[in-house]
Design a protein around this motif. Structure first.
Motif, PDB file in Angstrom:
ATOM      1  N   CYS A 171       0.876  -1.177   0.000  1.00  0.00           N
ATOM      2  CA  CYS A 171       0.000   0.000   0.000  1.00  0.00           C
ATOM      3  C   CYS A 171       0.906   1.217   0.000  1.00  0.00           C
ATOM      4  O   CYS A 171       1.532   1.535   1.023  1.00  0.00           O
ATOM      5  CB  CYS A 171      -0.912  -0.022   1.226  1.00  0.00           C
ATOM      6  SG  CYS A 171      -1.938   1.451   1.400  1.00  0.00           S
ATOM      7  N   ASN A 203      -7.573  -0.126   4.951  1.00  0.00           N
ATOM      8  CA  ASN A 203      -8.563  -0.105   3.870  1.00  0.00           C
ATOM      9  C   ASN A 203      -8.136  -1.009   2.713  1.00  0.00           C
ATOM     10  O   ASN A 203      -8.964  -1.716   2.119  1.00  0.00           O
ATOM     11  CB  ASN A 203      -8.774   1.324   3.359  1.00  0.00           C
ATOM     12  CG  ASN A 203      -9.578   2.172   4.326  1.00  0.00           C
ATOM     13  OD1 ASN A 203     -10.348   1.646   5.136  1.00  0.00           O
ATOM     14  ND2 ASN A 203      -9.423   3.478   4.239  1.00  0.00           N
ATOM     15  N   ALA A 204      -6.846  -0.991   2.389  1.00  0.00           N
ATOM     16  CA  ALA A 204      -6.350  -1.862   1.321  1.00  0.00           C
ATOM     17  C   ALA A 204      -6.529  -3.322   1.702  1.00  0.00           C
ATOM     18  O   ALA A 204      -6.906  -4.159   0.860  1.00  0.00           O
ATOM     19  CB  ALA A 204      -4.872  -1.559   1.053  1.00  0.00           C
ATOM     20  N   ALA A 221     -10.250  -4.246   1.430  1.00  0.00           N
ATOM     21  CA  ALA A 221     -10.670  -4.383   0.036  1.00  0.00           C
ATOM     22  C   ALA A 221     -10.192  -5.695  -0.581  1.00  0.00           C
ATOM     23  O   ALA A 221     -10.878  -6.294  -1.418  1.00  0.00           O
ATOM     24  CB  ALA A 221     -10.144  -3.197  -0.772  1.00  0.00           C
ATOM     25  N   ASP A 277     -15.937 -11.368   4.691  1.00  0.00           N
ATOM     26  CA  ASP A 277     -16.545 -10.166   5.269  1.00  0.00           C
ATOM     27  C   ASP A 277     -16.159  -9.966   6.728  1.00  0.00           C
ATOM     28  O   ASP A 277     -16.250  -8.858   7.245  1.00  0.00           O
ATOM     29  CB  ASP A 277     -18.075 -10.234   5.163  1.00  0.00           C
ATOM     30  CG  ASP A 277     -18.578  -9.785   3.792  1.00  0.00           C
ATOM     31  OD1 ASP A 277     -17.859  -9.032   3.117  1.00  0.00           O
ATOM     32  OD2 ASP A 277     -19.687 -10.192   3.409  1.00  0.00           O
ATOM     33  N   ARG A 322     -17.431  -6.427   7.427  1.00  0.00           N
ATOM     34  CA  ARG A 322     -17.357  -5.546   6.263  1.00  0.00           C
ATOM     35  C   ARG A 322     -18.733  -5.235   5.697  1.00  0.00           C
ATOM     36  O   ARG A 322     -18.991  -4.119   5.225  1.00  0.00           O
ATOM     37  CB  ARG A 322     -16.469  -6.198   5.197  1.00  0.00           C
ATOM     38  CG  ARG A 322     -16.237  -5.353   3.962  1.00  0.00           C
ATOM     39  CD  ARG A 322     -15.174  -5.978   3.066  1.00  0.00           C
ATOM     40  NE  ARG A 322     -15.504  -7.347   2.658  1.00  0.00           N
ATOM     41  CZ  ARG A 322     -14.708  -8.106   1.899  1.00  0.00           C
ATOM     42  NH1 ARG A 322     -13.532  -7.619   1.513  1.00  0.00           N
ATOM     43  NH2 ARG A 322     -15.064  -9.328   1.564  1.00  0.00           N
ATOM     44  N   PRO A 369     -14.816   3.995   2.378  1.00  0.00           N
ATOM     45  CA  PRO A 369     -13.720   3.332   3.098  1.00  0.00           C
ATOM     46  C   PRO A 369     -14.022   3.268   4.593  1.00  0.00           C
ATOM     47  O   PRO A 369     -14.396   4.289   5.182  1.00  0.00           O
ATOM     48  CB  PRO A 369     -12.516   4.234   2.817  1.00  0.00           C
ATOM     49  CG  PRO A 369     -12.888   5.046   1.622  1.00  0.00           C
ATOM     50  CD  PRO A 369     -14.368   5.213   1.672  1.00  0.00           C
TER      51      PRO A 369
END
Length: 437
Positions: free
Chosen positions: A62, A72-73, A76, A81, A155, A162
């Motif tokens: 990242c 966040n990376a 994603a 989840d 998630r 984000p």
């Protein structure tokens, strides 16, 4: 339910491999579909992780700096989840993934868990005793804020966009918790079991720097969410700071539950330093945020002077097993400050290296005084829960351990420090606000 574990790292700490290995061990308890994502973070980040390869481990990069971007990376890229978070200096126990996943049951958007500090001396012993890295409960519920050194998130129940604010490089976990609460989401707390262990520096400079930094972050959160969101963290800031300037500090723990006088003296000194750093950093940053300088802080000499004070006190204490400080709740209050505590020297350090800004506008000072009065008026509910706690625990007082008091306090939505404050009840009351209006 399987999980994805996200660990942001600059790959610079010597604890990274052990942290990843502990997370992999915990993930294996949920079967081969679980995964651990190590997110190499910062400009020039690479995947040059030197730990052993493992089929459950993925190493990502990242490029944008900051734990918000890294987490966040990881979220994603996660296959699941249910996403769990640890830091690269935190070792999680073998059953961590299974217990955290179970705690993220139906309707629970996030969960926090206890964190102990690896004790290497007086500073880390103080941090561990205070449960400094445990997420603070809020509004009388066990689950409150989040500390992403040990936390989990669904998630599919996260806010839109984000999960972690990419503009924040600190306090992003508390910000997420406050947004979840504002959206009506539930935040749980993982009680019992073996806690995660945080490895931090045995250094007063680290404690002071962390306190100032976290308090500056808190100032931004208060501006956004209101001071009630962090009222348990900020003890009537303006009155507390003024009391230190006047040489009569009040709002710090006396640690009546600590049996050894020499340990109690060091912990009391560190508590005074920590609380004053918190309100100093908060007030300094508040002035910056509203465009009206409030405090001038000369941080480097302040840190050096406080570190020297604590080093001298710890040396005078002689050989101490800081990892096994005796704790007893059987004794009565020990509210008087031990004569070994360098109260006046600590106050002098803050007088020399911090000062109210000469042009601080009266309307801002009056607003701070109103904040202080509001903080005092909001204490009634917490005080009632403290009374209820000790009414329930009184029959077993002589047998209680710190862990038992901690668990009982958390069940009532109280931080451990608030639960133990009854041992300081003989102390004089906190001074009132210094400005009216």
């Amino acid at each position: 339910m399987s999980v994805s574990v996200v660990i942001p790292s600059t790959l610079q700490r010597n604890t990274v491999a052990a942290c990843v290995d502990a997370a992999l061990t915990a993930a294996r308890g949920l079967g081969p579909d679980a995964e651990v994502l190590l997110v190499a973070n910062g400009p020039g980040a690479t995947t040059a992780y030197r730990g052993p390869a493992d089929p459950m481990l993925r190493v990502l990069t990242c490029e944008p700096a900051g734990v918000s971007a890294a987490r966040n990376a990881g979220i994603a890229a996660a296959r699941h989840d249910t996403v769990l978070f640890a830091d690269d200096d935190v070792l999680v126990p073998p059953d961590w993934c299974a217990r955290m996943a179970a705690a993220l049951g139906p309707g629970v958007a996030a969960v926090g868990g206890p964190i102990r500090v690896a004790v290497a001396g007086p500073v880390t012993a103080f941090m561990d005793h205070l449960r400094m890295f445990d997420a603070t409960p809020l509004d009388g519920s066990p689950g409150g804020l989040l500390i992403t050194a040990n936390a989990g998130l669904r998630r599919d129940l996260a806010p839109d966009g984000p999960p972690f604010d990419p503009g924040r490089h600190a306090g992003e976990d508390s910000d997420l918790a406050l947004r979840l609460r504002a959206a009506g989401r539930s935040i749980g707390w993982l009680s019992g079991g073996t806690p995660a262990v945080h490895h931090v520096d045995e250094d007063v400079r680290s404690l002071v720097g962390r306190s100032l930094r976290d308090a500056r972050t808190a100032a931004g959160l208060v501006q956004q969410y209101g001071h009630r969101a962090l009222s348990q963290y900020l003890p009537s800031p303006w009155a507390t700071y003024q009391a230190v300037r006047d040489g009569r500090p009040q709002w710090f723990r006396r640690f009546g539950e600590i049996g050894a006088p020499e340990v109690r003296a060091v912990f009391t000194t560190l508590s005074l330093i920590w609380v004053t750093c918190v309100v100093t950093g908060y007030l300094e940053q508040t002035g910056r945020l509203v465009g009206c300088p409030l405090l001038d802080v000369d941080e480097d000499p302040l840190v050096d002077e406080l570190a020297a004070l604590v080093a001298g006190l710890a040396a005078a204490a002689g050989p101490v097993d800081w990892a096994a400080s005796p704790v007893t709740f059987a004794a009565g209050p020990r509210a008087e400050v031990d004569e070994r505590v360098p109260v006046e020297a600590v106050c002098d350090a803050f007088r020399r290296h911090t000062a109210p800004h000469e042009d601080a506008p009266p309307p801002l000072l009056r607003a701070l005084a109103r904040h202080d009065r509001s903080w005092h008026s909001g204490r009634a509910d917490e005080d009632e829960r403290v009374r209820r706690l000790w009414s329930d625990l009184a029959p077993r007082r002589a047998e209680l351990t710190l862990a038992e008091v901690d668990a009982a306090a958390r069940a009532l939505g109280l931080p451990l420090s608030a639960a133990c404050s009854h041992l300081d009840d003989d102390a004089p009351p906190l001074p009132g606000p210094q400005f009216s209006g």
